[in-house]
Design an enzyme around this catalytic site. Structure first.
Site, mmCIF file in Angstrom:
data_model
loop_
_atom_site.group_PDB
_atom_site.id
_atom_site.type_symbol
_atom_site.label_atom_id
_atom_site.label_comp_id
_atom_site.label_asym_id
_atom_site.label_seq_id
_atom_site.Cartn_x
_atom_site.Cartn_y
_atom_site.Cartn_z
ATOM 1 C CE LYS A 106 -3.852 1.730 2.810
ATOM 2 N NZ LYS A 106 -5.032 1.046 2.320
ATOM 3 C CG ASN B 11 -15.280 9.070 2.393
ATOM 4 O OD1 ASN B 11 -15.295 8.833 1.182
ATOM 5 N ND2 ASN B 11 -15.883 8.269 3.264
ATOM 6 C CG HIS C 160 -20.479 6.709 5.028
ATOM 7 N ND1 HIS C 160 -19.904 5.555 4.520
ATOM 8 C CD2 HIS C 160 -21.439 6.305 5.895
ATOM 9 C CE1 HIS C 160 -20.490 4.508 5.090
ATOM 10 N NE2 HIS C 160 -21.428 4.937 5.921
HETATM 11 C C1 GRF Z 1 -21.581 6.940 -2.776
HETATM 12 O O1 GRF Z 1 -22.809 6.467 -2.261
HETATM 13 C C2 GRF Z 1 -20.679 7.417 -1.677
HETATM 14 O O2 GRF Z 1 -21.359 7.957 -0.595
HETATM 15 C C3 GRF Z 1 -19.980 6.143 -1.263
HETATM 16 O O3 GRF Z 1 -19.784 5.447 -2.458
HETATM 17 C C4 GRF Z 1 -20.786 5.798 -3.394
HETATM 18 C C5 GRF Z 1 -20.123 6.199 -4.661
HETATM 19 O O4 GRF Z 1 -21.058 6.418 -5.688
HETATM 20 N N1 GRF Z 1 -18.787 6.430 -0.531
HETATM 21 P P1 GRF Z 1 -20.564 6.995 -7.088
HETATM 22 O O5 GRF Z 1 -19.428 6.111 -7.572
HETATM 23 O O6 GRF Z 1 -20.120 8.402 -6.847
HETATM 24 O O7 GRF Z 1 -21.749 6.923 -7.988
#
Ligand code: GRF
Length: 188
Positions: free
Chosen positions: A65, A107, A109
């Site tokens: 990583k 990020n 979520h």
């Molecule tokens: C989203 O629901 C985000 O919250 C999560 O992963 C998903 C990504 O969706 N972390 P996309 O690839 O942007 O359509």
């Protein structure tokens, strides 16, 4: 003009929304780099369509990583990135990335953290039977979906259609991420 990076592993609907908002001038920045750990992901095509440079890599081709993160950091530095936006990037950030960009990584979520961490948050919340769903934007540390909460938006849903719920979550995600990125860049 500020410069942001967007990391994604899959569809990239958030990438698409952010790229369009930058093009409209709604986010006062441009996406200087996309990063994707899955060469077959739809986000790679979306980046090309927006003329955004995309660093695509296969983690297995690196010894560790730390090795691939060193390469990512090199590219972020070269692109002079101010803010890193994770948008469906399905990896924890390690020491190299956090050492270089910690405090400048956020990020999104698809749940109201700290509830329903992990990769299946929408389904988990749905199966639990919650009545209020939502989206969280948070600072990134080494933990899974941890780090300080920056923004949240909630909505009520009592239906039993997971597809409909997922569409509602994405419809909340895109404007919230755009607004939050814009605010953070203005505060810098
Ligand atoms: C989203 O629901 C985000 O919250 C999560 O992963 C998903 C990504 O969706 N972390 P996309 O690839 O942007 O359509």
């Amino acid at each position: 003009m500020k410069r942001i990076a967007v990391f994604a592993s899959g569809n990239g609907s958030n990438f698409e929304a952010i790229a369009a908002a930058c093009e409209r001038g709604e986010i006062p920045a441009r996406i200087a780099l996309a990063v994707c750990d899955k060469p077959e992901a739809r986000v790679v095509e979306r980046a090309a369509n927006h003329g955004v440079e995309c660093f695509v890599f296969r983690p297995k081709e690196y010894g560790s990583k730390a090795d691939y993160e060193r390469e990512i950091v090199r590219r972020l530095d070269a692109a002079q990135v101010d803010l890193v936006c994770l948008a469906g990037y399905m990896r924890l950030c390690g020491e190299e990335l956090l050492g270089a960009y910690g405090g400048r990584i956020i990020n999104i979520h698809p749940a109201l953290l700290p509830a329903f961490k992990g990769a299946h948050a929408i389904r988990d919340a749905f199966e639990y039977g919650v009545k209020v769903y939502g989206v969280t934007i948070h600072g990134v540390d080494a933990s899974l979906d941890g780090g300080p909460i920056i923004a949240q938006r909630a909505f009520a849903y009592e239906g039993r259609d997971l597809d409909e719920l997922e569409a509602m979550v994405h419809a909340v995600e895109h404007p919230l991420y755009i607004e939050t990125i814009g605010k953070l860049l203005k505060e810098e």
